[in-house]
Scaffold this active site. Sequence first.
Site, PDB file in Angstrom:
ATOM      1  N   LYS A  54       0.844  -1.208   0.000  1.00 13.26           N
ATOM      2  CA  LYS A  54       0.000   0.000   0.000  1.00 13.26           C
ATOM      3  C   LYS A  54       0.871   1.248   0.000  1.00 13.26           C
ATOM      4  CE  LYS A  54      -3.805  -2.200   2.423  1.00 13.26           C
ATOM      5  NZ  LYS A  54      -4.291  -2.633   3.732  1.00 13.26           N
ATOM      6  N   GLN A  98      -4.841  -1.361   9.716  1.00 17.09           N
ATOM      7  CA  GLN A  98      -4.776  -2.698   9.136  1.00 17.09           C
ATOM      8  C   GLN A  98      -5.406  -3.713  10.096  1.00 17.09           C
ATOM      9  OE1 GLN A  98      -3.696  -3.421   6.039  1.00 17.09           O
ATOM     10  NE2 GLN A  98      -4.001  -5.617   6.285  1.00 17.09           N
ATOM     11  N   ASP A 121     -11.388   2.896   4.258  1.00 15.46           N
ATOM     12  CA  ASP A 121     -11.831   1.493   4.201  1.00 15.46           C
ATOM     13  C   ASP A 121     -13.358   1.395   4.103  1.00 15.46           C
ATOM     14  OD1 ASP A 121      -9.940  -0.589   4.203  1.00 15.46           O
ATOM     15  OD2 ASP A 121      -9.411  -0.211   6.300  1.00 15.46           O
TER      16      ASP A 121
HETATM   17  N1  GUN Z   1      -6.928  -6.629   6.224  1.00 17.55           N
HETATM   18  C1  GUN Z   1      -7.174  -7.361   5.117  1.00 17.55           C
HETATM   19  N2  GUN Z   1      -7.847  -6.619   4.197  1.00 17.55           N
HETATM   20  C2  GUN Z   1      -8.019  -5.401   4.749  1.00 17.55           C
HETATM   21  C3  GUN Z   1      -8.629  -4.201   4.284  1.00 17.55           C
HETATM   22  O1  GUN Z   1      -9.175  -4.110   3.181  1.00 17.55           O
HETATM   23  N3  GUN Z   1      -8.584  -3.156   5.152  1.00 17.55           N
HETATM   24  C4  GUN Z   1      -8.006  -3.236   6.375  1.00 17.55           C
HETATM   25  N4  GUN Z   1      -8.033  -2.158   7.145  1.00 17.55           N
HETATM   26  N5  GUN Z   1      -7.440  -4.324   6.835  1.00 17.55           N
HETATM   27  C5  GUN Z   1      -7.433  -5.403   6.021  1.00 17.55           C
END
Ligand code: GUN
Length: 296
Positions: A54, A98, A121
């Site tokens: 990311k 995350q 998100d």
């Molecule tokens: N962990 C796995 N996929 C995601 C996601 O799309 N967002 C977040 N915040 N954590 C994750």
Amino acid sequence: MVAQVIDGKAFAAKVRAQVADQVAKLKEENGITPGLAVVLVGEDPASQVYVRSKGKMTVEVGMNSYEHKLDVDTSEEDLLALIDKLNNDPAVHGILVQLPLPKHLNEDLVINSIDPAKDVDGFHISNVGLLGTGQKSMVPCTPLGCLMMLRDHHGSLSGMDAVVIGRSNIVGKPMAQLLLGDSCTVTIAHSRTKDLPDVVRRADIVVAAVGRPEMVPGDWIKEGATVIDVGINRIERDGKNKLVGDVDYASAAERAGAITPVPGGVGPMTIACLLANTLTAACRSNGLPEPEGLTA
Ligand code: GUN
């Protein structure tokens, strides 16, 4: 019928290029550089890989990336204090914590402490409610990516029968809301659904998001249907590690009109949509028009 392969990798690259163009414009015309803060608590190896990826792509599209790596035993109080700081930082337009978080942290409390306008998100309860009532919101990245691919393939989705397999808050439920918003007739199927094969056979659009390797065989797919496979499952076959989806790709590709592969389908779209959401958040917070083609 042999299905058209929907190339998520290429589509995601196109979305990121669109984001990069609009970021450059935002910098030049308005002096604004969108910023994304990613918070990682602990050292879960899969999460570390995601967070690194990311950060790299955020910088590649010209945005600022702020990474906050916290100790696995960080207290809830300290995590909430960091989120409060990021909520009040004008250079930060998007905040992503995350998941999963270590067990001693209350995930709902943490997510709901993020400013909904920065919740890229789309997990904050306010954004969930806004999406559910058809109002402008931040939309979860994976379902947004699926919607973009479906719109790109079909143009209008109006009147189509869609089945979403899986009822998670992250994918299944928001996916169903988005398809409803595009005037599909939507069924949400799950582990207790009676006669799942029959339900899936009626669908023009199948979105599989259950996390069970190859659980949807090709003979459940209606001839010509569009299949979006959200699953990313690591399995061992013939002594080798392999990534497979929730759909049995080989048999489904013989019946579907179009299908996303795993890997290279939905996966790359998730980060592309995270970047799109960060750009959207930066535009909204500055009272500027939303980026075209990058929102629900
Ligand atoms: N962990 C796995 N996929 C995601 C996601 O799309 N967002 C977040 N915040 N954590 C994750």
